[in-house]
Design an enzyme around this catalytic site. Structure first.
Site, PDB file in Angstrom:
ATOM      1  N   GLU A  44      15.353  35.009  20.623  1.00  0.00           N
ATOM      2  CA  GLU A  44      13.941  34.859  20.249  1.00  0.00           C
ATOM      3  C   GLU A  44      13.506  36.144  19.561  1.00  0.00           C
ATOM      4  OE1 GLU A  44      11.127  34.285  23.508  1.00  0.00           O
ATOM      5  OE2 GLU A  44       9.537  35.159  22.276  1.00  0.00           O
ATOM      6  N   ARG A  48       5.687  40.256  16.408  1.00  0.00           N
ATOM      7  CA  ARG A  48       4.819  41.365  16.825  1.00  0.00           C
ATOM      8  C   ARG A  48       4.888  42.540  15.877  1.00  0.00           C
ATOM      9  NH1 ARG A  48       6.508  41.499  23.193  1.00  0.00           N
ATOM     10  NH2 ARG A  48       6.451  39.239  23.380  1.00  0.00           N
ATOM     11  N   LYS A 132       8.025  27.898  28.683  1.00  0.00           N
ATOM     12  CA  LYS A 132       8.203  29.308  29.023  1.00  0.00           C
ATOM     13  C   LYS A 132       7.229  29.617  30.171  1.00  0.00           C
ATOM     14  CE  LYS A 132       7.346  33.880  26.931  1.00  0.00           C
ATOM     15  NZ  LYS A 132       7.987  34.778  25.962  1.00  0.00           N
TER      16      LYS A 132
HETATM   17  C1  3PG Z   1       8.200  38.204  26.064  1.00  0.00           C
HETATM   18  O1  3PG Z   1       7.512  38.131  25.077  1.00  0.00           O
HETATM   19  O2  3PG Z   1       8.814  37.226  26.490  1.00  0.00           O
HETATM   20  C2  3PG Z   1       8.226  39.460  26.832  1.00  0.00           C
HETATM   21  O3  3PG Z   1       7.636  40.493  26.144  1.00  0.00           O
HETATM   22  C3  3PG Z   1       9.551  39.869  27.323  1.00  0.00           C
HETATM   23  O4  3PG Z   1       9.285  40.471  28.500  1.00  0.00           O
HETATM   24  P1  3PG Z   1      10.124  41.721  29.020  1.00  0.00           P
HETATM   25  O5  3PG Z   1       9.977  42.794  27.998  1.00  0.00           O
HETATM   26  O6  3PG Z   1       9.496  42.067  30.352  1.00  0.00           O
HETATM   27  O7  3PG Z   1      11.559  41.278  29.158  1.00  0.00           O
END
Ligand code: 3PG
Length: 210
Positions: A44, A48, A132
């Site tokens: 994914e 951002r 999700k």
């Molecule tokens: C996401 O967008 O899924 C999260 O930012 C990922 O989360 P993590 O950085 O805690 O793994």
């Protein structure tokens, strides 16, 4: 809308999805290939950064054997942008009705995000059954997912947010968890140093989870 494309066929045997936030287009292809070489084939890329869409285009064009998801889709206009950039699936951190409809109409598989039971029920009404769960750890983690397994028995989740090598297997052991996502497989220091061998090593470790 009960015939939305399902996400799980794209997942295949994969149980871990790295969440990538790419600062440059140049790092996109070597990073995706380093993950793939370690056995991680479903990724994914978040919307951002300024580089994100071009980075996705590069991955879609050059990286064979990689299933590209585009995440942090927040508004309907990004659905089309993601599709045009080569997304094979869409991910949202949370899902308004407008956004959910745009995702449903895209024709792409998706993991729409939800954190509460009401949000999950709203997504089920729209025809989504693979979600999700974000932010997983902060929203209640493993106990929360166990609690919703009874009433929301038809839902399967990809918990994301606070997942790491330390807790991934505990999530993956749950009957309603199909995969987990997270950024731990691609530490910023390794990406900035272009240490692709380290990324492949971390990917190989992550690929053994579950
Ligand atoms: C996401 O967008 O899924 C999260 O930012 C990922 O989360 P993590 O950085 O805690 O793994």
């Amino acid at each position: 809308m009960s015939t939305l494309p399902r996400f799980s066929p794209l997942l295949g045997a994969a149980r871990v999805i790295p969440v990538l936030t790419l600062e440059t287009v140049e790092e996109a292809v070597p990073l995706a290939e380093a993950l793939r070489d370690g056995g991680i084939t479903v990724i994914e890329v978040t919307l951002r950064t300024k580089a994100a869409l071009k980075a996705c285009e590069a991955i879609a064009k050059h990286c064979t054997g990689v299933v590209l998801g585009i995440g942090t889709v927040l508004v309907p206009s990004q659905v089309k942008e993601a599709k045009d950039a080569g997304a094979q699936f869409l991910v949202t951190p949370g899902t308004s009705e407008k956004l959910g409809l745009a995702v449903a109409e895209s024709g792409l598989a998706a993991l729409p995000g939800a954190a509460t039971v009401s949000e999950m029920v709203a997504l089920m009404e729209m025809g989504f059954h693979e979600l999700k769960f974000f932010p997983a750890e902060a929203a209640g983690g493993i106990n929360y997912l166990k609690s919703v397994a009874g009433p929301l028995a038809e839902l399967k989740f990809c918990p994301t947010g606070g997942i790491s090598a330390a807790n991934a297997n505990a999530y993956l052991a749950l009957g309603n968890v199909m995969c987990v996502g997270g950024s731990w497989i691609t530490p910023k220091a390794a990406v900035d140093a272009k240490n692709w061998a380290e990324i492949t090593r971390l990917a190989a470790e992550a690929a053994k989870l579950g």
